[in-house]
Design an enzyme around this catalytic site. Structure first.
Site, PDB file in Angstrom:
ATOM      1  N   ARG A 119       0.823  -1.229   0.000  1.00 33.53           N
ATOM      2  CA  ARG A 119       0.000   0.000   0.000  1.00 33.53           C
ATOM      3  C   ARG A 119       0.841   1.256   0.000  1.00 33.53           C
ATOM      4  O   ARG A 119       0.461   2.262   0.609  1.00 33.53           O
ATOM      5  CB  ARG A 119      -0.963   0.021   1.198  1.00 33.53           C
ATOM      6  CG  ARG A 119      -2.017  -1.054   1.195  1.00 33.53           C
ATOM      7  CD  ARG A 119      -3.255  -0.595   0.445  1.00 33.53           C
ATOM      8  NE  ARG A 119      -4.218  -1.684   0.339  1.00 33.53           N
ATOM      9  CZ  ARG A 119      -5.368  -1.743   0.999  1.00 33.53           C
ATOM     10  NH1 ARG A 119      -5.697  -0.773   1.811  1.00 33.53           N
ATOM     11  NH2 ARG A 119      -6.175  -2.765   0.830  1.00 33.53           N
ATOM     12  N   TYR A 168     -14.611 -12.277  -0.120  1.00 29.20           N
ATOM     13  CA  TYR A 168     -15.458 -11.101  -0.376  1.00 29.20           C
ATOM     14  C   TYR A 168     -16.658 -11.469  -1.245  1.00 29.20           C
ATOM     15  O   TYR A 168     -17.756 -10.940  -1.065  1.00 29.20           O
ATOM     16  CB  TYR A 168     -14.642  -9.988  -1.030  1.00 29.20           C
ATOM     17  CG  TYR A 168     -13.621  -9.367  -0.088  1.00 29.20           C
ATOM     18  CD1 TYR A 168     -13.996  -8.332   0.766  1.00 29.20           C
ATOM     19  CD2 TYR A 168     -12.314  -9.826  -0.020  1.00 29.20           C
ATOM     20  CE1 TYR A 168     -13.081  -7.758   1.637  1.00 29.20           C
ATOM     21  CE2 TYR A 168     -11.393  -9.269   0.843  1.00 29.20           C
ATOM     22  CZ  TYR A 168     -11.782  -8.242   1.679  1.00 29.20           C
ATOM     23  OH  TYR A 168     -10.879  -7.688   2.548  1.00 29.20           O
ATOM     24  N   ASP A 188      -6.957  -3.051  -7.282  1.00 32.47           N
ATOM     25  CA  ASP A 188      -7.445  -3.698  -6.074  1.00 32.47           C
ATOM     26  C   ASP A 188      -7.753  -5.151  -6.381  1.00 32.47           C
ATOM     27  O   ASP A 188      -8.117  -5.491  -7.513  1.00 32.47           O
ATOM     28  CB  ASP A 188      -8.707  -2.997  -5.552  1.00 32.47           C
ATOM     29  CG  ASP A 188      -8.997  -3.417  -4.117  1.00 32.47           C
ATOM     30  OD1 ASP A 188      -8.398  -2.833  -3.199  1.00 32.47           O
ATOM     31  OD2 ASP A 188      -9.778  -4.367  -3.925  1.00 32.47           O
ATOM     32  N   ARG A 208      -3.463   6.854   1.041  1.00 31.19           N
ATOM     33  CA  ARG A 208      -3.943   8.085   1.681  1.00 31.19           C
ATOM     34  C   ARG A 208      -2.944   8.769   2.602  1.00 31.19           C
ATOM     35  O   ARG A 208      -3.152   9.920   2.982  1.00 31.19           O
ATOM     36  CB  ARG A 208      -5.243   7.800   2.454  1.00 31.19           C
ATOM     37  CG  ARG A 208      -6.463   7.911   1.566  1.00 31.19           C
ATOM     38  CD  ARG A 208      -7.712   7.469   2.283  1.00 31.19           C
ATOM     39  NE  ARG A 208      -7.670   6.033   2.540  1.00 31.19           N
ATOM     40  CZ  ARG A 208      -8.571   5.372   3.249  1.00 31.19           C
ATOM     41  NH1 ARG A 208      -9.564   6.000   3.812  1.00 31.19           N
ATOM     42  NH2 ARG A 208      -8.457   4.059   3.404  1.00 31.19           N
ATOM     43  N   ARG A 215      -6.889  11.263  -5.868  1.00 35.52           N
ATOM     44  CA  ARG A 215      -8.065  10.494  -5.478  1.00 35.52           C
ATOM     45  C   ARG A 215      -9.317  11.370  -5.537  1.00 35.52           C
ATOM     46  O   ARG A 215     -10.368  10.950  -6.020  1.00 35.52           O
ATOM     47  CB  ARG A 215      -7.835   9.952  -4.064  1.00 35.52           C
ATOM     48  CG  ARG A 215      -8.989   9.232  -3.421  1.00 35.52           C
ATOM     49  CD  ARG A 215      -9.120   7.824  -3.946  1.00 35.52           C
ATOM     50  NE  ARG A 215     -10.094   7.082  -3.156  1.00 35.52           N
ATOM     51  CZ  ARG A 215     -11.405   7.195  -3.287  1.00 35.52           C
ATOM     52  NH1 ARG A 215     -11.905   8.013  -4.182  1.00 35.52           N
ATOM     53  NH2 ARG A 215     -12.214   6.488  -2.526  1.00 35.52           N
TER      54      ARG A 215
END
Ligand code: 1CP
Length: 340
Positions: free
Chosen positions: A23, A148, A73, A27, A36
């Site tokens: 990552r 998921y 992702d 952010r 973003r």
């Protein structure tokens, strides 16, 4: 083969070790937050080649990491198969859960090649701009992606997934097989577009009992590694069976991967004993010690370096960077590893 990260994955004990951070685009970087905001939604960012290329390169410009990891992702695979995917602001991913035959039958592999095209375009753009860094493509491992797909959102226990594996093993195995086949196609396409190594993220491998771990983590990972070896000889695969615990050594031996990621909870001294000497270990500084900084960061970084010196090793975190990380602490970490 000059690139440091590829040398480590070929079994060489490169020193100081090559490094990158899971990552590393994200952010914690103001320049990421700016792009973003410009992109609209998260899926819009992942499918916008100029912007996805830009955020992939941001951490390389700041820190000169040895790898660029494609900005995308793991859930873009179910998205490409037509399972609805939403990233609700501040809530994490939501998908209509697959719980029966009809849910499985609704997945449409014919959609995949068209849907992944913008992601492949990002890989192509990166392959001409990463310079000395190694371009890493990735996918989720079939088990973590299936988590998921079946649960329909994030979870700690993944109870619906484990229940399906025990109560309806035929349906669950067919889902895992479908995801495995599509993952081979997806990773193979990333390599054709210019990825020089690929990583399989198995974030939830640690929730499985050993028999299910063998069936749904080791077997599909071995199948993917074998397919990549056949189709793209020399392109290394990194597996990351997070929280594999006592299954780590068996994973490393049985899957045939060239690198194994170890998570924060793994003792690197023990991992170095259990992972075969020709397989690179990647890890495993606690991402929260990177938030803490100072003495703790220096001490823990040195401990990871000392434990894995003298064998093929790629310095990384034990899981992804968290958003509250100070960019200055990352700079300190890079300086310390480079000076090892
Ligand atoms: O608002 C935002 O910017 C979205 C946050 C975000 C980001 C930056 C998500 C949503 N995904 C990503 C990028 C991402 N995800 C990368 C990019 C490359 C990099 O710099 O490393 C990668 C490799 C991933 C992989 C990923 N996605 C994993 C495996 C690794 C891990 O962290 O365990 C998982 C489990 C996901 C699912 C996912 N995507 C995003 C979130 C918030 C989540 C986790 C949801 C949960 O907790 O279950």
């Amino acid at each position: 083969m000059a690139k440091k990260l590829l040398r480590a994955l070929a079994g060489e004990a490169v020193w100081p070790p090559p490094m990158w951070l899971m990552r590393q685009a994200g952010r914690y970087l103001p320049e990421y937050r700016e792009v973003r905001a410009q992109a609209g939604g998260f899926i819009d960012l992942c499918t916008n080649p100029p912007l996805a290329t830009e955020v992939t390169l941001q951490p390389l410009r700041r820190y000169g990491f040895d790898a660029a990891i494609l900005f995308s992702d793991i859930l873009m695979l179910p998205w490409a198969l037509g399972q609805g995917l939403r990233f609700a602001e501040g809530e994490g991913p939501q998908l209509p859960p697959i719980r029966d035959e009809a849910g499985l039958a609704a997945l449409d592999p014919a959609r995949l090649p068209g849907a992944i095209e913008p992601i492949l375009e990002t890989v192509r753009r990166l392959s001409t701009t990463v310079g000395d860094a190694t371009l890493i493509g990735f996918a989720g491992s079939p088990f973590t992606v299936a988590c998921y797909m079946v649960q329909g959102s994030g979870s700690k226990e993944w109870d619906q997934v484990r229940l399906m594996a025990w109560c309806n093993p035929d349906l669950f195995t067919r889902l895992i097989n479908l995801v495995t086949e599509q993952t081979i196609i997806y990773l193979s396409a990333q390599i054709d577009a210019g990825a020089e190594a690929v990583m399989l993220f198995d974030s939830w491998a640690g929730v499985l009992a050993p028999s299910l771990f063998r069936a749904h983590v080791i077997a599909p990972s071995a199948r993917i590694a074998a397919a990549i070896r056949t189709r793209h000889p020399g392109v290394p695969v990194i597996g990351f069976p997070r929280q594999a615990g006592s299954m780590l050594g068996e994973f490393a031996r049985a899957t045939g991967v060239q690198g194994v990621g170890i998570d924060t909870s793994a003792d690197p001294v023990v991992a170095a004993r259990e992972v075969p000497a020709h397989v690179a270990i990647q890890g495993n500084l606690d991402p929260l010690v990177l938030v803490a900084g100072g003495e703790a960061l220096a001490r823990e970084t040195d401990a990871v370096l000392a434990a894995l010196r003298g064998r093929p090793f790629i310095f990384n975190l034990g899981h992804g960077i968290v958003p509250q990380t100070s960019p200055e602490h990352v700079a300190e970490l890079v300086a310390r590893v480079r000076a090892a």
